[in-house]
Structures are given as structure tokens and as C-alpha cells.
Design a protein around this motif. Structure first.
Motif, PDB file in Angstrom:
ATOM      1  N   LEU A  46      23.456  37.391  23.433  1.00  0.00           N
ATOM      2  CA  LEU A  46      23.428  37.109  24.868  1.00  0.00           C
ATOM      3  C   LEU A  46      24.744  36.504  25.325  1.00  0.00           C
ATOM      4  O   LEU A  46      25.378  35.729  24.610  1.00  0.00           O
ATOM      5  CB  LEU A  46      22.279  36.154  25.187  1.00  0.00           C
ATOM      6  N   ARG A  47      25.153  36.852  26.542  1.00  0.00           N
ATOM      7  CA  ARG A  47      26.330  36.272  27.188  1.00  0.00           C
ATOM      8  C   ARG A  47      25.893  35.661  28.505  1.00  0.00           C
ATOM      9  O   ARG A  47      25.036  36.220  29.204  1.00  0.00           O
ATOM     10  CB  ARG A  47      27.400  37.334  27.433  1.00  0.00           C
ATOM     11  N   ARG A  48      26.480  34.528  28.845  1.00  0.00           N
ATOM     12  CA  ARG A  48      26.034  33.816  30.040  1.00  0.00           C
ATOM     13  C   ARG A  48      26.171  34.669  31.302  1.00  0.00           C
ATOM     14  O   ARG A  48      25.293  34.674  32.150  1.00  0.00           O
ATOM     15  CB  ARG A  48      26.837  32.514  30.198  1.00  0.00           C
ATOM     16  N   GLY A  49      27.247  35.414  31.427  1.00  0.00           N
ATOM     17  CA  GLY A  49      27.459  36.198  32.641  1.00  0.00           C
ATOM     18  C   GLY A  49      26.528  37.383  32.778  1.00  0.00           C
ATOM     19  O   GLY A  49      26.288  37.876  33.884  1.00  0.00           O
ATOM     20  N   LEU A 186      11.344  39.252  17.596  1.00  0.00           N
ATOM     21  CA  LEU A 186      12.128  39.216  18.831  1.00  0.00           C
ATOM     22  C   LEU A 186      12.228  37.795  19.378  1.00  0.00           C
ATOM     23  O   LEU A 186      13.257  37.415  19.943  1.00  0.00           O
ATOM     24  CB  LEU A 186      11.511  40.138  19.874  1.00  0.00           C
ATOM     25  N   GLY A 187      11.169  36.998  19.202  1.00  0.00           N
ATOM     26  CA  GLY A 187      11.235  35.593  19.631  1.00  0.00           C
ATOM     27  C   GLY A 187      12.292  34.829  18.862  1.00  0.00           C
ATOM     28  O   GLY A 187      13.031  34.011  19.431  1.00  0.00           O
ATOM     29  N   ASN A 188      12.377  35.092  17.566  1.00  0.00           N
ATOM     30  CA  ASN A 188      13.405  34.435  16.757  1.00  0.00           C
ATOM     31  C   ASN A 188      14.805  34.861  17.186  1.00  0.00           C
ATOM     32  O   ASN A 188      15.734  34.046  17.253  1.00  0.00           O
ATOM     33  CB  ASN A 188      13.182  34.764  15.285  1.00  0.00           C
ATOM     34  N   SER A 189      14.970  36.156  17.510  1.00  0.00           N
ATOM     35  CA  SER A 189      16.271  36.652  17.969  1.00  0.00           C
ATOM     36  C   SER A 189      16.646  36.038  19.309  1.00  0.00           C
ATOM     37  O   SER A 189      17.802  35.643  19.528  1.00  0.00           O
ATOM     38  CB  SER A 189      16.239  38.181  18.093  1.00  0.00           C
ATOM     39  N   LEU A 190      15.674  35.936  20.225  1.00  0.00           N
ATOM     40  CA  LEU A 190      15.943  35.346  21.536  1.00  0.00           C
ATOM     41  C   LEU A 190      16.304  33.873  21.397  1.00  0.00           C
ATOM     42  O   LEU A 190      17.234  33.384  22.057  1.00  0.00           O
ATOM     43  CB  LEU A 190      14.723  35.509  22.445  1.00  0.00           C
ATOM     44  N   GLY A 193      19.850  33.656  20.174  1.00  0.00           N
ATOM     45  CA  GLY A 193      20.808  33.967  21.235  1.00  0.00           C
ATOM     46  C   GLY A 193      20.949  32.839  22.232  1.00  0.00           C
ATOM     47  O   GLY A 193      22.065  32.504  22.653  1.00  0.00           O
ATOM     48  N   LEU A 194      19.839  32.209  22.613  1.00  0.00           N
ATOM     49  CA  LEU A 194      19.889  31.094  23.565  1.00  0.00           C
ATOM     50  C   LEU A 194      20.560  29.874  22.934  1.00  0.00           C
ATOM     51  O   LEU A 194      21.281  29.136  23.616  1.00  0.00           O
ATOM     52  CB  LEU A 194      18.475  30.739  24.030  1.00  0.00           C
ATOM     53  N   GLU A 195      20.326  29.669  21.631  1.00  0.00           N
ATOM     54  CA  GLU A 195      20.989  28.556  20.933  1.00  0.00           C
ATOM     55  C   GLU A 195      22.500  28.755  20.911  1.00  0.00           C
ATOM     56  O   GLU A 195      23.272  27.808  21.122  1.00  0.00           O
ATOM     57  CB  GLU A 195      20.447  28.450  19.509  1.00  0.00           C
ATOM     58  N   ARG A 196      22.932  29.994  20.664  1.00  0.00           N
ATOM     59  CA  ARG A 196      24.374  30.274  20.659  1.00  0.00           C
ATOM     60  C   ARG A 196      24.967  30.071  22.048  1.00  0.00           C
ATOM     61  O   ARG A 196      26.065  29.520  22.190  1.00  0.00           O
ATOM     62  CB  ARG A 196      24.620  31.711  20.191  1.00  0.00           C
ATOM     63  N   LEU A 197      24.235  30.497  23.084  1.00  0.00           N
ATOM     64  CA  LEU A 197      24.699  30.256  24.457  1.00  0.00           C
ATOM     65  C   LEU A 197      24.844  28.761  24.727  1.00  0.00           C
ATOM     66  O   LEU A 197      25.816  28.328  25.353  1.00  0.00           O
ATOM     67  CB  LEU A 197      23.712  30.853  25.465  1.00  0.00           C
ATOM     68  N   ARG A 198      23.876  27.999  24.252  1.00  0.00           N
ATOM     69  CA  ARG A 198      23.905  26.544  24.462  1.00  0.00           C
ATOM     70  C   ARG A 198      25.107  25.911  23.770  1.00  0.00           C
ATOM     71  O   ARG A 198      25.804  25.060  24.335  1.00  0.00           O
ATOM     72  CB  ARG A 198      22.607  25.951  23.930  1.00  0.00           C
ATOM     73  N   VAL A 199      25.362  26.337  22.531  1.00  0.00           N
ATOM     74  CA  VAL A 199      26.507  25.801  21.782  1.00  0.00           C
ATOM     75  C   VAL A 199      27.813  26.203  22.461  1.00  0.00           C
ATOM     76  O   VAL A 199      28.740  25.389  22.601  1.00  0.00           O
ATOM     77  CB  VAL A 199      26.469  26.292  20.326  1.00  0.00           C
ATOM     78  N   GLU A 200      27.914  27.458  22.894  1.00  0.00           N
ATOM     79  CA  GLU A 200      29.127  27.925  23.575  1.00  0.00           C
ATOM     80  C   GLU A 200      29.350  27.147  24.864  1.00  0.00           C
ATOM     81  O   GLU A 200      30.488  26.791  25.194  1.00  0.00           O
ATOM     82  CB  GLU A 200      29.017  29.415  23.884  1.00  0.00           C
ATOM     83  N   HIS A 201      28.266  26.869  25.588  1.00  0.00           N
ATOM     84  CA  HIS A 201      28.390  26.122  26.837  1.00  0.00           C
ATOM     85  C   HIS A 201      28.887  24.703  26.569  1.00  0.00           C
ATOM     86  O   HIS A 201      29.778  24.197  27.275  1.00  0.00           O
ATOM     87  CB  HIS A 201      27.038  26.086  27.549  1.00  0.00           C
ATOM     88  N   ARG A 202      28.311  24.062  25.543  1.00  0.00           N
ATOM     89  CA  ARG A 202      28.750  22.709  25.207  1.00  0.00           C
ATOM     90  C   ARG A 202      30.201  22.698  24.745  1.00  0.00           C
ATOM     91  O   ARG A 202      30.973  21.790  25.105  1.00  0.00           O
ATOM     92  CB  ARG A 202      27.849  22.124  24.124  1.00  0.00           C
TER      93      ARG A 202
END
Length: 419
Positions: A46-49, A186-190, A193-202
């Protein structure tokens, strides 16, 4: 009554194998293994944009592949107390109104709130004939034309982050084990992806904060990693010493940058800090500019050492104080020149601060008052300059205090005797 078919226990590899899945009505769904693999990969990347578009496209693929009426994601608020956003994909005639759950507070749904462990599956088989513990949630499902639902909760950073779900307008029996396993995958994949988005945002926030802090502080940052023998210099550090901000610098010998007269003192301070004798390295010294000039800097650094006291990393900041140093030197010379002048003139001169505390008297004033400079400094002006009327001997108001109070020059018009 015909018995429901038994479904075998499948592995993750079996789930993605061609021919395992079948759509509603028993018609095989071609390419479902590819579709589900793509969904899992897209969730993990996932990408934020593009978050909203990827979620909607993936939910459409998931709905088509599984043959359900609606596939959806409920995203929770930051504190995990309510459903903040809803993404959904509906079939052409689907009546499930999962979007109506937006802004719902989880405290209002105790069964759902109690099942928010990571990757925990929950199912509602018939919202019109619910189990006792599902009564509140099933009533809400029935109001929104949801006859049955399969849900899986996901967490990010240990906190509830959302629910991935499948829904049908009509009731159904137990949800297919294959769908349950797919939803777990799919829940694990989602979640990943959200965890990576969170880390990237931080990380982006930290980098932005560092960039703004460096710009505001006007400090040059450097980072020397001993293990890899790499040095990072911030754009401000390069600019401070005359290098272009985008210049690629190898690890320069810092001893060639420090002024020879300051070298011994700087080396000693660094050794003391690495040895643990000082909490931080701090020094004011000169460094060579790219054009050959010497610049005064305030340098501060913090070391990281291993359990044997060996240096592993040294990170520091430097601030160019050349202009301040030049100003201080000019001010010192001016003060020195003024003192020479005051010491050589024939008038007695006493200077005070704003509180009328003596900070200087010249040699003539020493003779007139009987006070030496070292004794007079720090005393109130009334103790040093004691004036009386020459005839009546009445004390007179102290002229320096009057001048400070009025911010005007004061001249005594009466004959005065100095005691």
C-alpha cells in the motif's frame, strides 16, 4: 435433507491452487488463485497516495473471486474507538449497506468490540435469527440489509486498526473454511501493508522534523559510523564550510580541518567524552573553510560505545559563530581602549549598572574616593560616592541614581564635599 458437503482442511498453498474456489451456484471462477495473490501483494504494498484506490480495486477482485454480495474494509479511528472510514465493493444488485457503519462507536457493539484480537474471525450466519451474544450487532446488520457476514479483525502496532469482511444479503450456514482461510491470509497482508504505511509516515515525520530543526537551529550535522567507516554530512554542514549542499564528500581527516593551535584541546575533550568522563563533547575551536579561511565553530557531539568502551559511532552538530567571535573581539578591543583612556585622563570616573552597582572606577576616582577598584566593584554607588552640602553638611541625593531615574544628564549646582 441432504447433508452439507464436507470441505477438506487446506494449506495456504492449496488455497491459491487453481480449481479450489467456486463461485455461487457452483460455477468455477477462472484465475481466482492469481486474483487472490494479487490482492495479497497489493495489500502488502500500500502507498499513502493510492490507498483508497488500491483498497477499492482489491475489494472488487475479492468480491468477484469469492462470489459474495459485498466485500468491505472498516478502518478504525486513531484511538480504535470507532469506525472512521469504510471502503466497499458491491455486486450489481447487492443491498448490503456496510457504509452505514461509518462513525459507529465500538462501545455500542459489545460482541464486536470483544473480538478485536489480531486476525480473529467472526461470523454472523443469519442476522434475523441471531445468537444471544450477537443480538445487538445482528439487529444492526438486519436493518442494513445484511443477512450474513464473515469478519476478521486486524491490528497495527498492537492497536485495533480495522475489520476486513465479506457480506451477503441473504442468510447462510457456516462460512466456507476456504473463505475463512483466505480472509486470514488477506487480513495478515492488509495488516502488514498498514504497518509499513505507519512506519513510513513516522519516518517521514522524523525526517521532516530533523530537516526543519536543522534549518531553524542553523547547525551543521555530521554522523561518523566507525564500523562502516562512513560519514554523513548535512547540507548545512557542507554549506557552512563552503561545499555545495549536494557535494559527495568522502570521510575527510577532521584533524586537517581543525586549527593546529586548537587540536590538542579538541582531541583531549573527545578522549574524555569517549572514556565517559564527560556526558557530551563540547568545544569552541576553528575549522578550515574550503577557501582556506578559518571559521570559529561551537561543536557538540555524543558518542556510542560498546560494552568494552570502544567507539562505535559519533554524532555531532556544529554552529558557525565566526561573526559573533569577531564582534566579541572588536568589543573587547574597544573596551580595552576605553579603559586605557579612562585610566589616563585626569577626571575621576565611576561606572555602574542599571541598579547603580559599581562595576568600574578609574585610578583618579580611586584617589578621590579612597576605594580601590577590587573593593568597590559590586557595591552600591552610595557607599563609594558620598556627597554632602559643603556648608550645611546635609546629605545630597546621589547624582548617578538621579541620572538613571530620569535618563538625563545631572549636574550639581551646589557646592559639594565628597567624604
Amino acid at each position: 435433507m441432504a447433508q452439507a458437503p464436507e470441505y477438506p482442511e487446506l494449506t495456504a498453498s492449496d488455497v491459491f491452487a487453481t480449481g479450489v474456489w467456486s463461485a455461487r451456484g457452483g460455477k468455477p471462477t477462472i484465475g481466482v488463485d492469481i486474483a487472490c495473490t494479487k490482492i495479497a501483494v497489493d495489500f502488502q504494498n500500500l502507498r499513502r497516495g493510492t490507498l483508497a484506490n488500491v483498497l477499492r480495486d482489491s475489494l472488487n477482485s475479492l468480491r468477484d473471486s469469492t462470489g459474495v454480495d459485498t466485500a468491505f474494509v472498516w478502518m478504525f479511528s486513531a484511538d480504535g474507538s470507532s469506525i472512521d472510514e469504510v471502503y466497499a465493493a458491491h455486486g450489481a444488485l447487492a443491498q448490503c449497506r456496510v457504509e452505514a457503519w461509518a462513525s459507529s462507536t465500538l462501545d455500542s457493539y459489545p460482541w464486536l468490540k470483544g473480538r478485536l484480537e489480531h486476525l480473529r474471525l467472526s461470523e454472523v450466519r443469519d442476522s434475523a435469527a441471531p445468537r444471544k451474544d450477537q443480538l445487538i450487532e445482528s439487529q444492526r446488520f438486519a436493518e442494513l440489509q445484511i443477512g450474513s457476514a464473515l469478519l476478521i479483525s486486524i491490528r497495527v502496532g498492537g492497536q485495533p486498526a480495522g475489520i476486513l469482511g465479506l457480506a451477503n444479503a441473504l442468510p447462510r450456514g457456516a462460512w466456507d473454511v476456504n473463505l475463512q482461510l483466505l480472509l486470514k491470509l488477506l487480513g495478515n497482508s492488509l495488516s502488514a501493508g498498514l504497518e509499513r504505511l505507519r512506519v513510513e509516515h513516522r519516518l517521514h515525520k522524523l525526517e521532516e522534523r530533523l530537516e526543519l530543526a536543522q534549518g531553524a537551529a542553523n547547525d551543521g550535522l555530521w554522523d561518523f559510523d566507525i564500523e562502516s567507516n562512513e560519514v554523513h554530512f548535512s547540507p548545512r554542514w557542507k554549506q557552512m564550510l563552503g561545499y555545495p549542499p549536494d557535494a559527495l564528500l568522502d570521510s575527510p581527516d577532521w584533524r586537517s580541518l581543525v586549527h593546529p593551535e586548537d587540536m590538542s584541546r579538541v582531541q583531549s575533550a573527545i578522549r574524555d567524552h569517549v572514556a565517559g568522563k564527560s556526558p557530551i563533547f563540547e568545544s569552541v575551536h576553528r575549522m578550515r573553510h574550503r577557501n582556506g579561511d578559518w571559521r570559529w565553530v561551537v561543536s557538540r557531539a555524543k558518542a556510542r560505545v560498546d560494552e568494552h568502551g570502544r567507539l562505535l559511532r559519533l554524532v555531532g552538530v556544529e554552529l558557525d559563530i565566526t561573526e559573533r567571535k569577531l564582534y566579541e573581539e572588536a568589543l573587547f578591543r574597544e573596551k580595552e581602549s576605553a579603559q586605557i583612556t579612562l585610566q589616563s585622563i585626569g577626571d575621576g570616573v565611576i561606572t555602574t549598572d542599571a541598579n547603580s552597582t559599581v562595576d568600574y572606577i578609574n585610578p583618579v576616582a580611586e584617589q578621590l574616593t579612597g576605594w580601590r577598584l577590587e573593593d568597590a566593584m559590586g557595591r552600591p554607588i552610595e557607599e563609594i560616592y558620598r556627597a554632602f552640602h559643603v556648608e550645611t553638611c546635609e546629605p545630597l541625593e546621589n547624582p548617578p541614581r538621579v541620572s538613571l531615574r530620569r535618563t538625563l544628564p545631572v549636574k550639581s549646582l551646589r557646592s559639594v564635599v565628597l567624604i
